[in-house]
Motif scaffolding. Structure first.
Motif, short mmCIF file in Angstrom:
data_model
loop_
_atom_site.label_atom_id
_atom_site.label_comp_id
_atom_site.label_asym_id
_atom_site.label_seq_id
_atom_site.Cartn_x
_atom_site.Cartn_y
_atom_site.Cartn_z
N GLU A 25 0.85 -1.19 0.00
CA GLU A 25 0.00 0.00 0.00
C GLU A 25 0.89 1.25 0.00
O GLU A 25 1.82 1.35 0.79
CB GLU A 25 -0.91 0.00 1.23
N THR A 26 0.59 2.20 -0.89
CA THR A 26 1.40 3.42 -0.98
C THR A 26 0.57 4.67 -0.69
O THR A 26 1.00 5.78 -0.98
CB THR A 26 2.02 3.55 -2.39
N LYS A 27 -0.62 4.49 -0.10
CA LYS A 27 -1.47 5.64 0.21
C LYS A 27 -0.75 6.61 1.15
O LYS A 27 -0.28 6.23 2.23
CB LYS A 27 -2.76 5.15 0.87
N LYS A 28 -0.65 7.86 0.73
CA LYS A 28 -0.03 8.93 1.51
C LYS A 28 1.42 8.64 1.88
O LYS A 28 1.96 9.23 2.81
CB LYS A 28 -0.84 9.23 2.77
N LYS A 29 2.05 7.74 1.17
CA LYS A 29 3.45 7.43 1.45
C LYS A 29 4.33 8.40 0.68
O LYS A 29 4.26 8.46 -0.54
CB LYS A 29 3.76 6.00 1.05
N PRO A 30 5.19 9.16 1.35
CA PRO A 30 6.06 10.10 0.64
C PRO A 30 7.03 9.37 -0.26
O PRO A 30 7.42 8.23 0.02
CB PRO A 30 6.79 10.84 1.76
N LEU A 31 7.45 10.02 -1.34
CA LEU A 31 8.52 9.47 -2.16
C LEU A 31 9.80 9.43 -1.34
O LEU A 31 10.02 10.24 -0.47
CB LEU A 31 8.72 10.32 -3.42
N HIS A 32 10.66 8.47 -1.64
CA HIS A 32 11.83 8.21 -0.80
C HIS A 32 12.73 9.44 -0.63
O HIS A 32 13.26 9.68 0.43
CB HIS A 32 12.65 7.06 -1.39
N GLU A 33 12.88 10.24 -1.69
CA GLU A 33 13.81 11.35 -1.56
C GLU A 33 13.26 12.47 -0.70
O GLU A 33 13.96 13.39 -0.32
CB GLU A 33 14.20 11.90 -2.94
N MET A 34 11.94 12.40 -0.39
CA MET A 34 11.33 13.40 0.48
C MET A 34 11.14 12.88 1.89
O MET A 34 10.54 13.54 2.73
CB MET A 34 9.97 13.81 -0.10
N ASP A 35 11.61 11.66 2.22
CA ASP A 35 11.25 11.00 3.46
C ASP A 35 12.47 10.46 4.18
O ASP A 35 12.93 9.38 3.86
CB ASP A 35 10.27 9.86 3.15
#
Length: 488
Positions: free
Chosen positions: A469-479
Motif C-alpha cells: 500500500e502506498t497511500k499517503k506514502k512520501p517518495l523516498h527522496e522526500m522522506d
C-alpha cells in the motif's frame, strides 16, 4: 495565550497547504495537453479505420454494415488508400509497438529534465501527425503510427514522473488521476470528431494538441527532485517556492531533498545489493500490475469496440456505444484520484478487479447465449455490463497501475525503472491487441472474455496479497525516515 498561538500556527499551516495545493494543481494543468495528446493518439485508430474502410467500400462498390453505421455518423473520406482488415489491425497496434521503444528511450530522455523533455518531444509529436495528413500509402501510415507511439510513450512517462515529484502525498493520487482524465478526454474527442472528420482531417486536429503543450508547459516549474539531483540547488529552491507558495519557507524541504538524495547516491555507490529491493522488486510489482491491466479486456474494448459491439448488439449503433463508453471512462477517471487517496490503492484494486471479473463473465454469458442472433430487445443488458466494466477499469487498474509506477521507484532508479516497466507494459499491450483476434477465433467471443474475467480475478488476488500500500506514502527522496508523512 498558548492556545491562541497554537491556533495561529495551525491556521498558518492550513493556509500554506491550500496555497501549495493550488500551485501544484496549476503545475499539473500546465502539462495537461501532454496526456490529452496521448488520448487523441489512442482514440484515433477507431474512427480512422472506419474512415479508411469506408473509403475502400465506396471505391470497390461493396455494401457492408460498417459502411452503413459509418454513414449514420456522417463520416466522409477523401482517402485514395485502400486497406484490408489485417492492415487495419497493424495500424491500430503499431502505435503500441512504437510506444515500447519510446519507453526504452525515455530513461535517457528523462536525464535532461522533466519540463525540458516535454518541450522537446512536443515538436516531433506534432510533426508525426502532420506526416499522417499527407500519407499516400499504407506503409507511410504504418510509419507515422509507429512514430506517434514513440512520442506518446515518452510524454506519458515524463508526465507521470513529473506529477509524482511535484505533488504532496495526499494529493498525488488525485493529481496523477488527471493523466487518465485528460487522456480519456482525448479519446472522447477523437471519437466525437471522428464521427464527422475523415482520417486526414482528424490527424490534423491531433497535430495541434502537442503544439498547445509547448505553450502551456513553459509556465510550469521544473521538478525540484530533478534539480537537486542534477546539482541546480538555487533553481530547486525557486521551484519549491513556486509549488508551495512564494511566501513559504522551503529551506526544510530543500534540506531534506539534498540530504536524502546524497544518502541514496551513497547507498547506490557503496552497496550493489541495494539495487535488488529498490529496482528489481518495483519492476516486478509494476510489471505484474501492467499485465493484469493490459489483459483485463479493457484494451479489447478500446481497440475493437465497433467489431465487438456489432456482434453483440441487435439494434444499437456500435459507434454510438463506443462514444458512450468513452464518456463513462472519462467520468469514472475523474473520481479515481479522490477514491484512491481516501480508500487506498489496494482496496480499490481488489474491489474494482472483482467487479470487472463479474461483469466480463456476464458479458461473455450473454454473448454465448446470443451468438446466433443478437436480440435488440435485450441490448440494455450488455450495455449495462460494459459500462460497469469500463467504470471499474477507469477507477481501478488503469490509473493506479500508472500511479504506482511513479510511487514505487526511488529517485535514483526512477528513470530506468519507469522506462523498463512501461516498456514491458507496452509489450503486454501490443500482445494483447494482436492476440484478441486469434483468441476470438480459437475460443469464441464468449470464451475470450471468460479468459479475461479469470485474469481479473488473479489481478485482484495479486493486489490484495502481494502489492504494498502506498497511500499517503512520501517518495523516498522526500522522506528521511521512510515513513514520516508530514515532511513531504
Amino acid at each position: 495565550m498558548m492556545e491562541y498561538t497554537r491556533m495561529r500556527y495551525h491556521r498558518k499551516k492550513l493556509e500554506e497547504r491550500d496555497r501549495s495545493a493550488y500551485a501544484q494543481t496549476l503545475a499539473v494543468l500546465g502539462i495537461a495537453f501532454g496526456p490529452f495528446s496521448v488520448g487523441l493518439c489512442k482514440g484515433y485508430s477507431s474512427p480512422a479505420l472506419a474512415s479508411l474502410r469506408s473509403a475502400d467500400n465506396v471505391q470497390t462498390g461493396s455494401s457492408t454494415s460498417t459502411e452503413s453505421t459509418t454513414a449514420a455518423f456522417n463520416v466522409t473520406s477523401t482517402s485514395l488508400i485502400r486497406i484490408t482488415e489485417q492492415e487495419g489491425s497493424w495500424i491500430a497496434s503499431l502505435s503500441l509497438l512504437g510506444a515500447l521503444f519510446g519507453a526504452l528511450l525515455s530513461s535517457q530522455v528523462l536525464k535532461w529534465g522533466r519540463k525540458r523533455c516535454l518541450l522537446w518531444i512536443s515538436v516531433p509529436f506534432s510533426a508525426t501527425w502532420c506526416l499522417t495528413v499527407f500519407a499516400n500509402s499504407v506503409q507511410m501510415i504504418y510509419a507515422t503510427a509507429f512514430l506517434a507511439g514513440i512520442c506518446s510513450a515518452i510524454v506519458n512517462i515524463i508526465s507521470q514522473v513529473y506529477i509524482s515529484e511535484v505533488a504532496r502525498p495526499e494529493l498525488r493520487g488525485r493529481l496523477s488521476a488527471c493523466l487518465k482524465i485528460f487522456s480519456h478526454l482525448g479519446i472522447l474527442a477523437s471519437f466525437l470528431m471522428g464521427a464527422w472528420l475523415d482520417w486526414r482531417q482528424l490527424a490534423l486536429v491531433c497535430a495541434s494538441a502537442p503544439l498547445m503543450l509547448v505553450l502551456t508547459v513553459q509556465y510550469t516549474p521544473e521538478s525540484p527532485s530533478y534539480l537537486v539531483y542534477s546539482g541546480q540547488i538555487e533553481a530547486a529552491e525557486k521551484s519549491l517556492e513556486w509549488l508551495k507558495g512564494f511566501h513559504s519557507d522551503v529551506s526544510k524541504e530543500l534540506g531534506l531533498l539534498r540530504g536524502n538524495i546524497e544518502r541514496m547516491r551513497d547507498q547506490g555507490n557503496g552497496c550493489r545489493n541495494v539495487v535488488v529491493p529498490q529496482l528489481v522488486k518495483p519492476v516486478i510489482l509494476t510489471s505484474m500490475l501492467m499485465f493484469f491491466s493490459r489483459f483485463s479486456g479493457a484494451f479489447a474494448f478500446n481497440f475493437y469496440a465497433v467489431n465487438i459491439f456489432s456482434q453483440t448488439f441487435g439494434d444499437m449503433n456500435p459507434h454510438m456505444v463506443a462514444v458512450i463508453t468513452a464518456t463513462v471512462q472519462l467520468i469514472a477517471s475523474m473520481a479515481s484520484g479522490v477514491i484512491a487517496d481516501r480508500v487506498g490503492r489496494k482496496p480499490l484494486l481488489v474491489s474494482a478487479g472483482l467487479i470487472m471479473a463479474i461483469t466480463l463473465s456476464g458479458f461473455a454469458l450473454y454473448s454465448y447465449v446470443c451468438q446466433l442472433k443478437p436480440s435488440g430487445n435485450l441490448d440494455w443488458m450488455p450495455m449495462i455490463l460494459i459500462l460497469v466494466f469500463e467504470a471499474s477499469s477507469s477507477i481501478g487498474i488503469q490509473p493506479i497501475s500508472w500511479l504506482m509506477v511513479g510511487e514505487l521507484f526511488p529517485l535514483e532508479y526512477r528513470a530506468a525503472g519507469s522506462a523498463l516497466t512501461v516498456a514491458i507494459s507496452y509489450t503486454f499491450a501490443f500482445a494483447g491487441v494482436k492476440s484478441f483476434v486469434d483468441l476470438k477465433q480459437a475460443l469464441g467471443l464468449h470464451g475470450t472474455f471468460w479468459l479475461y474475467s479469470g485474469i481479473c480475478v488473479l489481478g485482484a488476488m495479486f493486489a490484495g496479497l502481494i502489492l504494498p500500500e502506498t497511500k499517503k506514502k512520501p517518495l523516498h527522496e522526500m522522506d528521511p525516515a521512510m515513513g514520516d508523512n508530514d515532511e513531504a
